[in-house]
Design a protein around this motif. Structure first.
Motif, mmCIF file in Angstrom:
data_model
loop_
_atom_site.group_PDB
_atom_site.id
_atom_site.type_symbol
_atom_site.label_atom_id
_atom_site.label_comp_id
_atom_site.label_asym_id
_atom_site.label_seq_id
_atom_site.Cartn_x
_atom_site.Cartn_y
_atom_site.Cartn_z
ATOM 1 N N SER A 101 4.852 7.650 1.857
ATOM 2 C CA SER A 101 4.933 8.299 3.172
ATOM 3 C C SER A 101 3.775 7.821 4.034
ATOM 4 C CB SER A 101 4.877 9.820 3.026
ATOM 5 O OG SER A 101 3.583 10.239 2.619
ATOM 6 N N LEU A 102 3.902 8.043 5.326
ATOM 7 C CA LEU A 102 2.841 7.604 6.241
ATOM 8 C C LEU A 102 1.519 8.289 5.911
ATOM 9 C CD1 LEU A 102 2.627 5.661 8.662
ATOM 10 C CD2 LEU A 102 2.913 7.639 10.156
ATOM 11 N N ALA A 103 1.587 9.513 5.416
ATOM 12 C CA ALA A 103 0.367 10.249 5.067
ATOM 13 C C ALA A 103 -0.353 9.629 3.879
ATOM 14 C CB ALA A 103 0.705 11.707 4.769
ATOM 15 N N ASP A 104 0.361 8.845 3.074
ATOM 16 C CA ASP A 104 -0.244 8.205 1.903
ATOM 17 C C ASP A 104 -1.021 6.937 2.257
ATOM 18 O OD1 ASP A 104 1.001 10.101 0.244
ATOM 19 O OD2 ASP A 104 2.834 8.879 0.105
ATOM 20 N N VAL A 105 -0.827 6.418 3.450
ATOM 21 C CA VAL A 105 -1.326 5.088 3.794
ATOM 22 C C VAL A 105 -2.818 5.136 4.095
ATOM 23 C CG1 VAL A 105 -1.145 3.178 5.414
ATOM 24 C CG2 VAL A 105 0.927 4.348 4.629
ATOM 25 N N ARG A 106 -3.569 4.353 3.347
ATOM 26 C CA ARG A 106 -5.006 4.222 3.561
ATOM 27 C C ARG A 106 -5.392 2.786 3.935
ATOM 28 N NH1 ARG A 106 -4.047 8.661 3.627
ATOM 29 N NH2 ARG A 106 -4.903 10.428 2.469
ATOM 30 N N ARG A 107 -4.599 1.828 3.481
ATOM 31 C CA ARG A 107 -4.868 0.405 3.746
ATOM 32 C C ARG A 107 -3.563 -0.268 4.153
ATOM 33 N NH1 ARG A 107 -9.688 -1.407 1.316
ATOM 34 N NH2 ARG A 107 -8.850 -3.474 0.918
ATOM 35 N N ILE A 108 -3.600 -0.998 5.247
ATOM 36 C CA ILE A 108 -2.410 -1.689 5.752
ATOM 37 C C ILE A 108 -2.697 -3.188 5.798
ATOM 38 C CG2 ILE A 108 -0.932 -2.075 7.760
ATOM 39 C CD1 ILE A 108 -1.134 0.802 8.458
ATOM 40 N N SER A 109 -1.800 -3.969 5.240
ATOM 41 C CA SER A 109 -1.921 -5.420 5.309
ATOM 42 C C SER A 109 -1.168 -5.922 6.539
ATOM 43 C CB SER A 109 -1.353 -6.074 4.048
ATOM 44 O OG SER A 109 -1.566 -7.470 4.080
ATOM 45 N N ALA A 142 6.582 -9.454 1.333
ATOM 46 C CA ALA A 142 7.018 -10.110 0.101
ATOM 47 C C ALA A 142 6.242 -9.574 -1.101
ATOM 48 C CB ALA A 142 6.835 -11.621 0.230
ATOM 49 N N LEU A 143 4.963 -9.279 -0.910
ATOM 50 C CA LEU A 143 4.165 -8.721 -2.007
ATOM 51 C C LEU A 143 4.615 -7.300 -2.346
ATOM 52 C CD1 LEU A 143 0.621 -10.002 -0.976
ATOM 53 C CD2 LEU A 143 2.001 -10.790 -2.907
ATOM 54 N N LEU A 144 4.893 -6.496 -1.318
ATOM 55 C CA LEU A 144 5.376 -5.135 -1.562
ATOM 56 C C LEU A 144 6.713 -5.138 -2.289
ATOM 57 C CD1 LEU A 144 4.475 -3.396 1.823
ATOM 58 C CD2 LEU A 144 3.529 -2.816 -0.422
ATOM 59 N N ALA A 145 7.517 -6.176 -2.046
ATOM 60 C CA ALA A 145 8.825 -6.263 -2.696
ATOM 61 C C ALA A 145 8.717 -6.695 -4.156
ATOM 62 C CB ALA A 145 9.721 -7.243 -1.942
ATOM 63 N N GLY A 146 7.549 -7.154 -4.571
ATOM 64 C CA GLY A 146 7.357 -7.591 -5.952
ATOM 65 C C GLY A 146 7.100 -6.432 -6.892
ATOM 66 N N THR A 147 6.711 -6.787 -8.089
ATOM 67 C CA THR A 147 6.521 -5.770 -9.139
ATOM 68 C C THR A 147 5.067 -5.443 -9.410
ATOM 69 O OG1 THR A 147 6.575 -7.500 -10.833
ATOM 70 C CG2 THR A 147 8.672 -6.449 -10.276
ATOM 71 N N GLU A 148 4.139 -6.105 -8.717
ATOM 72 C CA GLU A 148 2.717 -5.839 -8.921
ATOM 73 C C GLU A 148 2.410 -4.389 -8.517
ATOM 74 O OE1 GLU A 148 -1.039 -5.826 -9.849
ATOM 75 O OE2 GLU A 148 0.179 -7.613 -10.203
ATOM 76 N N PRO A 149 1.907 -3.557 -9.445
ATOM 77 C CA PRO A 149 1.694 -2.146 -9.115
ATOM 78 C C PRO A 149 0.513 -1.904 -8.183
ATOM 79 C CG PRO A 149 0.944 -2.612 -11.343
ATOM 80 C CD PRO A 149 1.615 -3.861 -10.859
ATOM 81 N N LEU A 150 -0.541 -2.721 -8.276
ATOM 82 C CA LEU A 150 -1.747 -2.521 -7.476
ATOM 83 C C LEU A 150 -1.969 -3.745 -6.594
ATOM 84 C CD1 LEU A 150 -4.092 -1.016 -10.230
ATOM 85 C CD2 LEU A 150 -2.784 0.217 -8.475
ATOM 86 N N LEU A 151 -1.783 -3.567 -5.288
ATOM 87 C CA LEU A 151 -1.876 -4.693 -4.362
ATOM 88 C C LEU A 151 -3.141 -4.664 -3.512
ATOM 89 C CD1 LEU A 151 1.797 -4.841 -3.035
ATOM 90 C CD2 LEU A 151 0.699 -6.409 -4.639
ATOM 91 N N GLY A 152 -3.818 -3.549 -3.448
ATOM 92 C CA GLY A 152 -4.961 -3.449 -2.555
ATOM 93 C C GLY A 152 -4.581 -2.947 -1.181
ATOM 94 N N PHE A 153 -3.299 -2.623 -0.969
ATOM 95 C CA PHE A 153 -2.863 -2.010 0.288
ATOM 96 C C PHE A 153 -1.625 -1.170 0.014
ATOM 97 C CE2 PHE A 153 -1.082 -6.290 0.101
ATOM 98 C CZ PHE A 153 0.275 -6.099 0.369
ATOM 99 N N ASP A 154 -1.372 -0.192 0.898
ATOM 100 C CA ASP A 154 -0.285 0.768 0.709
ATOM 101 C C ASP A 154 0.937 0.447 1.546
ATOM 102 O OD1 ASP A 154 -2.215 2.467 -0.760
ATOM 103 O OD2 ASP A 154 -3.044 2.797 1.250
ATOM 104 N N ALA A 155 0.727 -0.253 2.663
ATOM 105 C CA ALA A 155 1.820 -0.524 3.599
ATOM 106 C C ALA A 155 1.512 -1.822 4.337
ATOM 107 C CB ALA A 155 1.992 0.635 4.576
#
Length: 316
Positions: A101-109, A142-155
């Motif tokens: 949700s938007l409230a969860d977003v702390r880091r945006i790429s 493309a990174l969000l669509a992958g399977t990596e659980p921890l990307l360093g950003f939320d949205a």
């Protein structure tokens, strides 16, 4: 591009970028080989190296101005020219994985240009969010669509079509600060015979000032003004060898085949130490400024014939 081989077009990828939208205006995917690149420099250098026949790259945005990576890469290296331009409307969506949700977003790429075009909305709606720079507008999707659980950003800030393309969820739509924002893209290729004028053309140049003294910029600009050539864009770029030394990236209204433009280029060649011609090509943006009396092609031809006659013995 011979013998039935499809032309190869390099562009800023991955799929779904505004650059791909521009490329599709130029040539369809069934008419060319699309070669996605990690950045605009790689796309341009693919043409120089022969890995691609053409490149489609952003050169100017109506909000942020010139795309410096494109301007600087075209200004140096082996010569390339601009063959065509297209315009693409620009808008952005905040997208995330399902369950976010938007409230969860702390880091945006986001690509830096995308971030800049949404800065006011972000300050008002997500004032504490951290920017994670991306290489393109769809790379984080493309990174969000992958399977990596921890990307360093939320949205991610992405073009609206990228949401469905990458199976994401729209967390906020229409987040750009300027709903009328548009980006100008150009087709880059190797030099060849310049196409004939269409009557609504643009000539792009890179010019170094004749000196670093007072009046040097005026001397350069006078080469256009005295011939009635209007400039639709002029931007300074550092030469990089010392502080205070700049070149100028210029879009001038007109075609090299037209008398006023040809004479302006001759004037620049006489007074400036470096002039790089980046092509004359059809323009797609605002209409040309009206020519003032004395700057039409027949006026230059008549003046040249008059001087020739004077040399032959006429006195008036």
């Amino acid at each position: 591009m011979t013998g039935g081989t499809l032309p190869r077009y390099a562009y800023l990828g991955p799929a779904g970028t505004f650059t791909e939208a521009a490329l599709r205006q130029v040539v369809g995917p069934d008419e060319a080989v699309y070669l996605p690149q990690v950045d605009v420099v790689s796309a341009i250098e693919a043409v120089r190296s022969g890995a691609a026949d053409r490149a489609v790259v952003a050169i100017e945005n109506s909000v942020e101005g010139g795309v410096t990576a494109t301007l600087d890469t075209l200004a140096t290296g082996s010569p390339l020219v601009l063959l065509q331009e297209v315009l693409v409307p620009v808008g952005f969506t905040v997208a995330g994985r399902a369950g976010t949700s938007l409230a969860d977003v702390r880091r945006i790429s986001a690509h830096p240009h995308a971030w800049a075009q949404c800065r006011r909305w972000l300050n008002q709606n997500l004032p504490h969010v951290v920017h994670v720079p991306a290489t393109s507008n769809t790379a984080p999707a493309a990174l969000l669509a992958g399977t990596e659980p921890l990307l360093g950003f939320d949205a991610a800030l992405v073009p609206p079509p990228a949401v469905d393309h990458y199976g994401l969820v729209a967390l906020a739509e229409g987040v750009a600060d300027n709903a009328r924002a548009v980006t100008r893209f150009v087709v880059v290729g190797k030099p060849g015979t310049v196409p004939p004028p269409t009557g609504a053309d643009k000539t792009t140049l890179v010019v170094h000032l004749p000196s670093n003294q007072a009046g040097a910029l005026l001397e350069m600009l006078e080469q256009f003004a005295t011939r009635g050539v209007n400039l639709s864009r002029i931007e300074s770029r550092p030469l990089g060898d010392a502080m205070g030394r700049y070149s100028f990236s210029i879009d001038a209204e007109g075609h090299i085949a037209e008398e006023r433009m040809a004479e302006a280029l001759m004037g620049l060649h006489r007074v400036c130490p470096h002039v790089r011609f980046l092509g004359s090509y059809p323009r797609v943006d605002a209409p040309l400024s009206p020519l003032r009396p004395g700057t039409f092609d027949p006026d230059f031809v008549a003046a040249r014939e008059w001087v020739t006659a004077l040399r032959g013995g006429r006195t008036h």
